[in-house]
Design a protein around this motif. Sequence first.
Motif, PDB file in Angstrom:
ATOM      1  N   ILE A 108      51.900  75.957   9.322  1.00 38.08           N
ATOM      2  CA  ILE A 108      50.782  76.053  10.267  1.00 38.08           C
ATOM      3  C   ILE A 108      49.826  77.205   9.961  1.00 38.08           C
ATOM      4  N   PRO A 109      50.290  78.450   9.691  1.00 36.90           N
ATOM      5  CA  PRO A 109      49.334  79.541   9.472  1.00 36.90           C
ATOM      6  C   PRO A 109      48.447  79.347   8.251  1.00 36.90           C
ATOM      7  N   VAL A 110      48.864  78.511   7.316  1.00 40.11           N
ATOM      8  CA  VAL A 110      48.063  78.280   6.116  1.00 40.11           C
ATOM      9  C   VAL A 110      46.815  77.474   6.446  1.00 40.11           C
ATOM     10  N   VAL A 111      46.906  76.568   7.425  1.00 40.45           N
ATOM     11  CA  VAL A 111      45.790  75.678   7.741  1.00 40.45           C
ATOM     12  C   VAL A 111      45.160  75.975   9.106  1.00 40.45           C
ATOM     13  N   TRP A 112      45.834  76.790   9.910  1.00 38.15           N
ATOM     14  CA  TRP A 112      45.354  77.071  11.275  1.00 38.15           C
ATOM     15  C   TRP A 112      45.590  78.556  11.554  1.00 38.15           C
ATOM     16  N   THR A 113      44.562  79.366  11.303  1.00 37.88           N
ATOM     17  CA  THR A 113      44.728  80.817  11.365  1.00 37.88           C
ATOM     18  C   THR A 113      44.237  81.425  12.679  1.00 37.88           C
ATOM     19  N   GLY A 114      43.895  80.622  13.644  1.00 38.32           N
ATOM     20  CA  GLY A 114      43.482  81.156  14.936  1.00 38.32           C
ATOM     21  C   GLY A 114      44.664  81.683  15.722  1.00 38.32           C
ATOM     22  N   THR A 115      44.373  82.306  16.837  1.00 38.80           N
ATOM     23  CA  THR A 115      45.417  82.882  17.683  1.00 38.80           C
ATOM     24  C   THR A 115      46.420  81.819  18.132  1.00 38.80           C
ATOM     25  N   ALA A 116      45.912  80.661  18.526  1.00 42.47           N
ATOM     26  CA  ALA A 116      46.803  79.586  18.972  1.00 42.47           C
ATOM     27  C   ALA A 116      47.690  79.107  17.827  1.00 42.47           C
ATOM     28  N   GLY A 117      47.132  79.020  16.627  1.00 45.03           N
ATOM     29  CA  GLY A 117      47.916  78.585  15.473  1.00 45.03           C
ATOM     30  C   GLY A 117      49.059  79.534  15.175  1.00 45.03           C
ATOM     31  N   PHE A 118      48.778  80.814  15.203  1.00 44.50           N
ATOM     32  CA  PHE A 118      49.834  81.795  14.968  1.00 44.50           C
ATOM     33  C   PHE A 118      50.899  81.752  16.060  1.00 44.50           C
ATOM     34  N   ALA A 119      50.484  81.508  17.293  1.00 44.24           N
ATOM     35  CA  ALA A 119      51.450  81.441  18.391  1.00 44.24           C
ATOM     36  C   ALA A 119      52.380  80.241  18.224  1.00 44.24           C
ATOM     37  N   VAL A 120      51.812  79.084  17.879  1.00 44.89           N
ATOM     38  CA  VAL A 120      52.642  77.888  17.665  1.00 44.89           C
ATOM     39  C   VAL A 120      53.585  78.111  16.488  1.00 44.89           C
ATOM     40  N   SER A 121      53.074  78.725  15.436  1.00 42.44           N
ATOM     41  CA  SER A 121      53.909  79.032  14.270  1.00 42.44           C
ATOM     42  C   SER A 121      55.072  79.941  14.644  1.00 42.44           C
ATOM     43  N   ALA A 122      54.804  80.958  15.444  1.00 48.65           N
ATOM     44  CA  ALA A 122      55.850  81.896  15.848  1.00 48.65           C
ATOM     45  C   ALA A 122      56.958  81.189  16.620  1.00 48.65           C
ATOM     46  N   VAL A 123      56.574  80.269  17.515  1.00 48.32           N
ATOM     47  CA  VAL A 123      57.569  79.570  18.319  1.00 48.32           C
ATOM     48  C   VAL A 123      58.400  78.628  17.453  1.00 48.32           C
ATOM     49  N   LEU A 124      57.747  77.846  16.589  1.00 49.22           N
ATOM     50  CA  LEU A 124      58.468  76.876  15.773  1.00 49.22           C
ATOM     51  C   LEU A 124      59.318  77.563  14.700  1.00 49.22           C
ATOM     52  N   PHE A 125      58.731  78.512  14.013  1.00 46.59           N
ATOM     53  CA  PHE A 125      59.482  79.197  12.962  1.00 46.59           C
ATOM     54  C   PHE A 125      60.593  80.049  13.571  1.00 46.59           C
ATOM     55  N   GLY A 126      60.235  80.853  14.569  1.00 46.00           N
ATOM     56  CA  GLY A 126      61.237  81.706  15.204  1.00 46.00           C
ATOM     57  C   GLY A 126      62.345  80.908  15.852  1.00 46.00           C
ATOM     58  N   GLY A 127      61.997  79.736  16.395  1.00 44.05           N
ATOM     59  CA  GLY A 127      62.991  78.930  17.084  1.00 44.05           C
ATOM     60  C   GLY A 127      63.858  78.090  16.175  1.00 44.05           C
ATOM     61  N   SER A 128      63.715  78.247  14.860  1.00 43.22           N
ATOM     62  CA  SER A 128      64.497  77.403  13.950  1.00 43.22           C
ATOM     63  C   SER A 128      65.111  78.139  12.762  1.00 43.22           C
ATOM     64  N   PHE A 129      64.533  79.265  12.314  1.00 41.69           N
ATOM     65  CA  PHE A 129      65.011  79.813  11.038  1.00 41.69           C
ATOM     66  C   PHE A 129      66.431  80.362  11.124  1.00 41.69           C
ATOM     67  N   LEU A 130      66.821  80.989  12.201  1.00 47.37           N
ATOM     68  CA  LEU A 130      68.196  81.450  12.325  1.00 47.37           C
ATOM     69  C   LEU A 130      69.142  80.301  12.662  1.00 47.37           C
ATOM     70  N   THR A 131      68.595  79.227  13.224  1.00 50.32           N
ATOM     71  CA  THR A 131      69.425  78.070  13.529  1.00 50.32           C
ATOM     72  C   THR A 131      69.873  77.358  12.258  1.00 50.32           C
ATOM     73  N   VAL A 132      69.113  77.500  11.169  1.00 47.41           N
ATOM     74  CA  VAL A 132      69.576  76.969   9.890  1.00 47.41           C
ATOM     75  C   VAL A 132      70.908  77.610   9.521  1.00 47.41           C
ATOM     76  N   VAL A 133      71.011  78.912   9.734  1.00 44.63           N
ATOM     77  CA  VAL A 133      72.259  79.622   9.441  1.00 44.63           C
ATOM     78  C   VAL A 133      73.376  79.107  10.351  1.00 44.63           C
ATOM     79  N   THR A 134      73.061  78.882  11.622  1.00 43.75           N
ATOM     80  CA  THR A 134      74.047  78.329  12.551  1.00 43.75           C
ATOM     81  C   THR A 134      74.527  76.957  12.082  1.00 43.75           C
ATOM     82  N   ALA A 135      73.597  76.111  11.670  1.00 42.83           N
ATOM     83  CA  ALA A 135      73.948  74.761  11.231  1.00 42.83           C
ATOM     84  C   ALA A 135      74.836  74.795   9.991  1.00 42.83           C
TER      85      ALA A 135
END
Length: 411
Positions: A310-337
Amino acid sequence: MVSRARRCYQAVMGTSASPRPDVEPGPLRAAAGLMLGPAVALGLGRFAYALVLPDMRADLSWSFATAGTMNTANALGYLVGALVAARSARRFGERRMFLLSLLVTALLLAASALTGASAAVFLLRLGAGAAGAVSFVVGGGLVARAGRDSTDRTATLALGVYFAGGGAGILLSGLVVPVVLHAGGWRAAWAVIGALSALAVLAVVPVVRRLRQSAPGGRDLAAAPAELRPLIALATCYGLFGAGYIAYMTFIIALLESSGAEPGQVTAFWVLLGGAAAGAGFAWNTVLARLRPGYGTALVLAVLTTGAAIPVVWTGTAGFAVSAVLFGGSFLTVVTAVTGSVRRVLPTDRWTGAIGALTVVFALGQCAGPLLSGALSDGHGGVSAGLTIGAALLAIASVLAFVQGLRRTAD
């Protein structure tokens, strides 16, 4: 004074003359206490570097490639730590190695405030990565064993809580580090990071001492190659994940600042990412418990890929916020899985060794990721080019996990 110091040493090392009886807490209580380990090893020891990096680059005149090399040093250390984690736990005991490695991590993070010499920073990042990997791997084994008699759902939740500690560390660093950077610069920031890590080590000691102790010198915790064959596909995905996610975590703050974000916006982004990571273990629990290990990993990686792109194609404030939620909400879960897959596929006494073996592959990916993304960022594409290659690697990992999903062989 000497007596007090001796008692503190005995508490951390688990050598008190009058140890508590081993009354082991349940898996969720154990995970809630042990999550301070990933908070130090990952949240403060690895990811807080992204917050300090822009100030260090400006003050020390680093290129993006040099900045990436410092995170590669941390990944190299992580590789070394993953290689020795199971063996050191077998020789000295899991509880002792968990605490000792956390203490070393805290000391090395604090020492990062003392020098700006590239060689010294490289060695400090290397050492912090090695010590952090030992605590991370051994702690994962402790949590998995605490939930050995639990249902899949409870055991998966316990692992999610443990790994969410990394998100809690990110959240804490996002609240504290920018303020310290503004007031005292990057040296003060490292000093505070080290102090927070030391406090976490002291807080986790009582929890660790209540866990059942593995006997030093007992049965080898390393996983035999034949037993790891069901994990080969997952290991490949884990290596690609290591290379892809670290590009985002190393340079996303640099992209934010180059896009004109104010310090308050950077802080808000990091806190949002950390908060999403801390809560991810609860959100994903039911999904991961019901899906086959490979398919669960594929789904989490798909969400992660979206957040990274998302941040590569959508650099506005909303884009960064969506990226933070999706990335933050999944990257450590890969380790859990991935850790949950180990629990389902292998017998109990092989969990720590298998987690260590998979972490080696993960660390190899992390070594390559910052160098590749840093070199691309120094080129014409800027930091966006480095983030793009990271998202591409995550996409490949997701497809591979889905196509070569693991067969559930044990419950």
